[in-house]
Design a protein around this motif. Structure first.
Motif, PDB file in Angstrom:
ATOM      1  N   LEU A   4       0.825  -1.204   0.000  1.00 37.42           N
ATOM      2  CA  LEU A   4       0.000   0.000   0.000  1.00 37.42           C
ATOM      3  C   LEU A   4       0.862   1.258   0.000  1.00 37.42           C
ATOM      4  N   ASP A   5       1.910   1.242   0.840  1.00 38.72           N
ATOM      5  CA  ASP A   5       2.737   2.447   0.979  1.00 38.72           C
ATOM      6  C   ASP A   5       4.192   2.194   0.619  1.00 38.72           C
ATOM      7  N   ASN A   6       4.405   1.078  -0.108  1.00 43.01           N
ATOM      8  CA  ASN A   6       5.747   0.824  -0.606  1.00 43.01           C
ATOM      9  C   ASN A   6       6.808   0.675   0.471  1.00 43.01           C
ATOM     10  N   HIS A   7       6.539  -0.187   1.430  1.00 45.72           N
ATOM     11  CA  HIS A   7       7.542  -0.451   2.466  1.00 45.72           C
ATOM     12  C   HIS A   7       8.274  -1.752   2.182  1.00 45.72           C
ATOM     13  N   LYS A   8       9.548  -1.735   2.483  1.00 45.26           N
ATOM     14  CA  LYS A   8      10.338  -2.951   2.290  1.00 45.26           C
ATOM     15  C   LYS A   8      10.370  -3.820   3.538  1.00 45.26           C
ATOM     16  N   LEU A   9      10.317  -3.170   4.696  1.00 45.67           N
ATOM     17  CA  LEU A   9      10.330  -3.912   5.955  1.00 45.67           C
ATOM     18  C   LEU A   9       8.882  -4.234   6.316  1.00 45.67           C
ATOM     19  N   THR A  10       8.556  -5.519   6.303  1.00 47.44           N
ATOM     20  CA  THR A  10       7.169  -5.923   6.547  1.00 47.44           C
ATOM     21  C   THR A  10       7.150  -7.137   7.456  1.00 47.44           C
ATOM     22  N   GLY A  11       6.009  -7.342   8.108  1.00 47.01           N
ATOM     23  CA  GLY A  11       5.979  -8.509   8.968  1.00 47.01           C
ATOM     24  C   GLY A  11       4.639  -8.800   9.604  1.00 47.01           C
ATOM     25  N   ILE A  12       4.508 -10.035  10.067  1.00 49.25           N
ATOM     26  CA  ILE A  12       3.339 -10.447  10.840  1.00 49.25           C
ATOM     27  C   ILE A  12       3.838 -11.225  12.043  1.00 49.25           C
ATOM     28  N   ALA A  13       3.364 -10.824  13.217  1.00 46.63           N
ATOM     29  CA  ALA A  13       3.731 -11.523  14.445  1.00 46.63           C
ATOM     30  C   ALA A  13       2.516 -12.254  14.988  1.00 46.63           C
ATOM     31  N   GLY A  14       2.761 -13.404  15.584  1.00 46.83           N
ATOM     32  CA  GLY A  14       1.691 -14.157  16.234  1.00 46.83           C
ATOM     33  C   GLY A  14       2.125 -14.514  17.638  1.00 46.83           C
ATOM     34  N   VAL A  15       1.283 -14.169  18.598  1.00 47.98           N
ATOM     35  CA  VAL A  15       1.608 -14.537  19.980  1.00 47.98           C
ATOM     36  C   VAL A  15       1.342 -16.036  20.121  1.00 47.98           C
ATOM     37  N   SER A  16       2.414 -16.747  20.395  1.00 47.30           N
ATOM     38  CA  SER A  16       2.430 -18.202  20.285  1.00 47.30           C
ATOM     39  C   SER A  16       1.457 -18.904  21.224  1.00 47.30           C
ATOM     40  N   ASN A  17       0.907 -20.010  20.737  1.00 44.68           N
ATOM     41  CA  ASN A  17       0.086 -20.884  21.582  1.00 44.68           C
ATOM     42  C   ASN A  17       0.815 -22.186  21.895  1.00 44.68           C
TER      43      ASN A  17
END
Lengths: 721, 721
Positions: free
Chosen positions: A454-467
């Motif tokens: 959307l805004d042209n970022h190179k640093l991207t990520g998804i975090a998940g709080v572990s189960n």
């Protein structure tokens, strides 16, 4: 009830006479069961297509690829497929990264290789010297490993492999688990036993589970892990512990997984002997720079820090009159020379801020847009409150175009029935990811913020709080494994469909039989709406009991901070129920793009699933189905209970397709879920009835206990608290 | 060191490329691997002797017997042996208790059945209608189950089964594990993860492990389990928790295992709303009577209470000016109508008592002899201090002829290297059990006190403080499984030889290959002396670091209670070292029978292994080997280190006989043990050297760190604390 329970126990006792030989195995092996393919036709097709494995590379990662392929194929095809280092026979699976491929093969794949990034892979059927072969390659050996797992997934799910032409690559850089694991091995909001990390025996004892953990993560593309709780302990940054962290990093490295730590902002005082942790203080800056140097000396590919600062009592830059930018940038400068990043959490709200809690993170962070260093990414929870069964997407998504924003999902079910309730979370994740922020016009999806397009970022990520915990089955509930799996798949590709993911997972974990797949898939996909219905329908939120968040507590009003009390969130009174966040209320809607704001603001256009999130609505308000709000609310609670009952029936009907141990486990857990769904319904309706003053409508079962009974329940040792 | 460690990590990383399929299984399955017999000759002999199973009984226990036999034999003999309900073919294994046997068979076994008690069994080869059969029977179905496990043990250890004629029965009534498990699932002194009991999911979720736990215990004859910590929480006695306890009791019942609980003495106040817990107060007595009634209504075969009272801060009758007899008898009266018992612990010592701690339990309890109710048994630790690597037997054994005394061993290695050190404890247990108290003349063995034969007691028992947790391998160290196993075998028969037990365990757990058995058996049998040598040689004791007891802390002298400080125990000074408990000292020797007292009292006759337990000995004292005490002490420390090095070599040499996963685990743990043995040696010798003022003798390696370094080590999150 009593007699039922006794009967139930007897029944299970008989089940359990079965030998233990398969128990630990099945539950432990997650979605990597690699069962022998029982369908003879499919089996013979696969056998015809796979004759051998040719492994061209010698790195630790490449060895994992070939071992995994060999082990899994031998198990699934029940044959002896060997690993060679040279291409000889036809129908080999040739694995190796771009640079080690035979020139002729590389030329054939040249175009494909332009389609992928550094972590991507190609799986392609080719002709090489007139022989049919399958090539699994990538720019790096880790891409090959991802390709191997992707190929195995095809076989696990009985897909054809005759004419493969797959190019795939992750859409985000950082696909990471957040472990809220304490150094004493308790896990905050952990419901699957205790922490995997046995700090006492590290660094010299490497538990097998560390490897299996890494394998499982690699198989779904997870490439990072934060080992420690965001409510951090500075001791993790001492040499005594860094030596242990290093040992884990060594185990995870060949699986493409980087280790990250949580940085306690006051660490320079607590373990550094400084008098301050002021981010503008030179000695503090230097302390963190030296600390970073020390860490990178041990762990050259250390990922960086995750920070919870000035949030729920954690120390932070504001303790010194500084702001989040000061804090984040100071840490970012310390790790920048080594390629590290800082994930700075936006989960902030203050007891001194009279503002609607839902508005505070946006209000505080949006003004900082563009002020963070390049290696800072701001980590934002999916909704503005806290991992509820349902929340509208967080208004920060799309609102900080100059700042990379990371999604934080909660895989562990803090507010969704712990590990006892079957709730398929990718459905929730998908709902958030496909929400349209309208920040750059229509189709400005949250997923596009997250993947940077959307805004042209190179640093991207998804975090998940572990189960994940040390339970035999890793996640406490066999179906909670699907939430770990699905999180990983969506982190890889936030546009995947949760139904497709559910099916993949079921086939790899349980059975390829359509008679199992179809009903159970439906059960999984409905399960998230069920938990919303029996806990917090129509936009209700945060009415769980105090502290442990186990069970209903809409009556709780005595906690020191107003926004910790359920009454703050539901605001039930004689006139109605719900939190007025419209323009006439707190104007939380104003934090969204105008198109979205208007939809939410208007009682008529606001989706009913979010109704009480944004509006205080009279008890007699007419819902779209013609019911009054009170009746509609009560019927939603009943619907949730009925949905769980349906789930029980569905499960009973697929008994023949599941091994007895896991069948039994899920059956017992569904029984608990049903009991607790009724608990939720009865407790909430009895409580809200005090305000509505109305009878329960037809179709809603009468509570069997009094409100006082429900209020009296106490859970002093509830886990995860 | 550093470079070695790095190398080591690399090596293990390669090991771990092996698939996970066998991991959970092997480690999880304890001594019940039931591997296929690979020796063709032995296999064919067994196949010739076993054609089928005939199960004559239908109880839950009987079904377990037949299932276990079927599953295990099918696995070990790799054949299809079926369970029938009628005797037809030759070479069947006929199982069933006395009452269901065919009259002709019962007649044949009449004499044998007089040899056993209610829990005993007969395994006998017979001719029935001219066909050769094997009968496994007992007075009750639980005896049959024990017989089945005993028969399987013959097959597991490759014993002949052609002409069987076995009558065996347990020599003690109560063979019980004490779980020091808290309600939050932490385990006091637990080093194998956390508690198995998932209180949150109970009663409705029955974890498979509960069943496997029961199976494992039944297989070695354990018939009781105390679910909760002796440092008790009264909440376990509330209906909310009793419902959960009931569920566990239902699981364990068919395996012959009774459930017991710890009773917090102040429970009537804490959960009963009373103002006092005075055992002479009628309301208190009634409260416990009602509580017992409530428990037995749920659990008709509830075993009873284990109580730690007025010990280390726990409440007890002395809080009200009453004594242990008052407290124990009051509880005993509450459970007596239901056949319950009270196990009252004698582990008492007071900060207000200036007397030698080693003397206090005897001094307090012996005067009570004969005053306890019939259903009270006093539980006495094996030594007078606290589960040290070596202690002389507790002087209470044999000194209370009118009171049943129960042995309390510690299986979990609180003072013996946690779950990291390989220490085969049955060697320690045997040393205690075969100690001669001389209380009724020669041959008044501790074992005879424990099994009731010395003083003609009917109520007898052995308790073991459990080393079980939710680690995949149950006990943290693969070899710690042998301590659970060996405890059970010795509880069944306190006269068994620890070497025989070790061999049984190894064959059932690892391999029947003599090239494995011989060296590893030697390693196991020597391992207990090794830990004594590198921790507390020559009678030293309780010089572990504070609180967590991990590693050496002989310098600790700042704890509030004098008898909590290591300096209290070793009393090292310029003149020498050791605790003078001779007649000239505290006269602790005077608590033993005169023959024993004289042996211990006299420096020349006191066994050197107990020297510093009973005597303060000059540094220049000449030991039997001609060395001075200082040199001898230092050489003992070195010997311990060398013994661990030998263990490492032994293990490396048997690599080919062990699966890679468990081989690797043990190898890593032995590496830690070696490192820690050196730590013990260096820290203790550097510390004691301050007093002896002498150089280390030849043959003792020089420490690589300073005493200050060792003193500086801190372990804030050591487990089990």
């Amino acid at each position: 009830m009593e007699s039922k329970k006794r009967f139930f126990l007897k029944v299970t006792a008989v089940f359990f006479l079965v030998s233990w030989s398969s128990i630990a195995q099945k539950d432990y092996k997650l979605w990597m069961q690699y069962d022998k393919i029982s369908n003879a036709e499919i089996l013979s097709k696969y056998k015809a297509s796979v004759n051998g494995i040719v492994s061209l590379e010698n790195s630790a990662t490449a060895k994992i690829s070939s071992n995994e392929l060999e082990m899994a194929l031998n198990a699934m095809l029940d044959s002896k497929i060997e690993v060679k280092s040279k291409i000889e026979a036809e129908n080999s699976i040739i694995i190796g990264s771009e640079s080690v491929l035979d020139a002729e093969i590389r030329t054939q794949l040249q175009k494909d290789l332009t389609l992928i990034n550094e972590e991507g892979f190609i799986i392609k059927s080719i002709l090489f010297k007139n022989k049919k072969q399958i090539v699994i390659t990538g720019k790096k050996d880790i891409g090959v490993l991802y390709g191997v797992y992707s190929f195995l997934r095809l076989v696990q799910t009985h897909q054809p492999i005759e004419n493969l032409n797959i190019a795939d690559a992750p859409k985000t850089n950082i696909r990471i688990l957040n472990h809220w694991d304490n150094l004493d091995r308790t896990v905050e909001r952990g419901y699957a036993g205790f922490s995997l990390w046995n700090w006492q025996k590290l660094p010299d004892f490497i538990d097998h589970r560390y490897v299996d953990y890494a394998r499982a993560n690699a198989s779904i593309g997870i490439n990072g892990t934060v080992l420690t709780n965001v409510n951090a302990n500075a001791l993790i940054l001492t040499p005594q512990y860094l030596e242990k962290v290093e040992a884990l990093a060594n185990v995870f490295r060949p699986y493409g997984i980087k280790v990250y730590l949580t940085a306690r902002f006051s660490a320079p005082i607590e373990i550094g002997g400084l008098k301050t942790a002021d981010p503008k203080d030179v000695s503090v800056m230097n302390w963190w720079k030296e600390k970073a140097k020390e860490i990178y000396k041990r762990i050259p590919d250390f990922g960086g820090f995750l920070v919870k600062a000035n949030s729920e009592g954690q120390p932070g830059p504001q303790n010194y009159g500084r702001d989040h930018v000061d804090g984040a940038n100071m840490l970012a400068d310390a790790v920048a020379p080594f390629g590290g990043i800082v994930m700075w959490r936006a989960f902030v709200y203050s007891e001194h801020d009279a503002n609607d809690r839902a508005k505070q993170a946006y209000a505080e962070f949006v003004p900082y847009d563009g002020k963070f260093r390049e290696n800072v990414i701001v980590q934002v929870k999916n909704g503005a409150i806290d991992f509820q069964p349902r929340e509208p997407f967080h208004p920060m998504f799309g609102a900080m175009p100059k700042t990379p924003l990371m999604m934080e999902f909660q895989i562990t079910q803090e507010y969704l029935g712990f590990s006892t309730h079957l709730v398929y979370l990718p459905k929730l994740f998908q709902e958030v990811l496909e929400s349209d922020t309208y920040q750059k016009g229509k189709n400005s999806l949250v997923a596009k913020v997250v993947d940077g397009t959307l805004d042209n970022h190179k640093l991207t990520g998804i975090a998940g709080v572990s189960n994940i915990g040390n339970d035999l089955n890793w996640t406490g509930h066999p179906f909670a494994q699907a939430n770990w799996y699905g999180f990983g798949r969506l982190a890889w590709n936030p546009y995947l469909d949760s139904g497709v993911i559910a099916e993949e997972w079921m086939r790899a974990t349980f059975s390829n039989d359509e008679k199992f797949i179809n009903p159970v898939k439906e059960m999984m996909l409905k399960s998230r709406e069920a938990v919303v219905n029996y806990m917090t329908p129509l936009g209700l939120h945060h009415i769980m009991d105090t502290g442990h968040h186990y069970g209903p507590g809409p009556w709780v009003s005595n906690l020191s901070r107003p926004e910790w009390n359920p009454v703050y969130y539901h605001k039930a009174d004689k006139n109605g129920i719900g939190f007025d966040r419209s323009k006439k209320g707190t104007d939380a809607v104003g934090q969204y793009a105008p198109t979205v704001a208007n939809i939410f603001d208007n009682l008529k256009t606001c989706p009913e699933k979010d109704l009480l999130w944004f509006h205080h609505v009279p008890w007699n308000y007419k819902l779209q189905n013609g019911q009054t709000l009170w009746n509609g609310l009560a019927l939603k609670y009943q619907e949730g209970v009925d949905q769980v009952k349906e789930m029980q029936t569905t499960w009973k009907n697929v008994k023949q397709y599941v091994d007895p141990e896991r069948f039994d486990e899920v059956e017992m857990l569904l029984n608990i879920q049903y009991k607790e769904a009724k608990w939720w319904r009865d407790a909430c309706l009895l409580y809200f009835q005090q305000f509505s003053g109305k009878e329960l409508p037809d179709g809603v079962e009468k509570p069997t206990q009094s409100l006082d009974y429900f209020k009296s329940l106490q859970f002093p040792f509830a886990p995860g608290n």
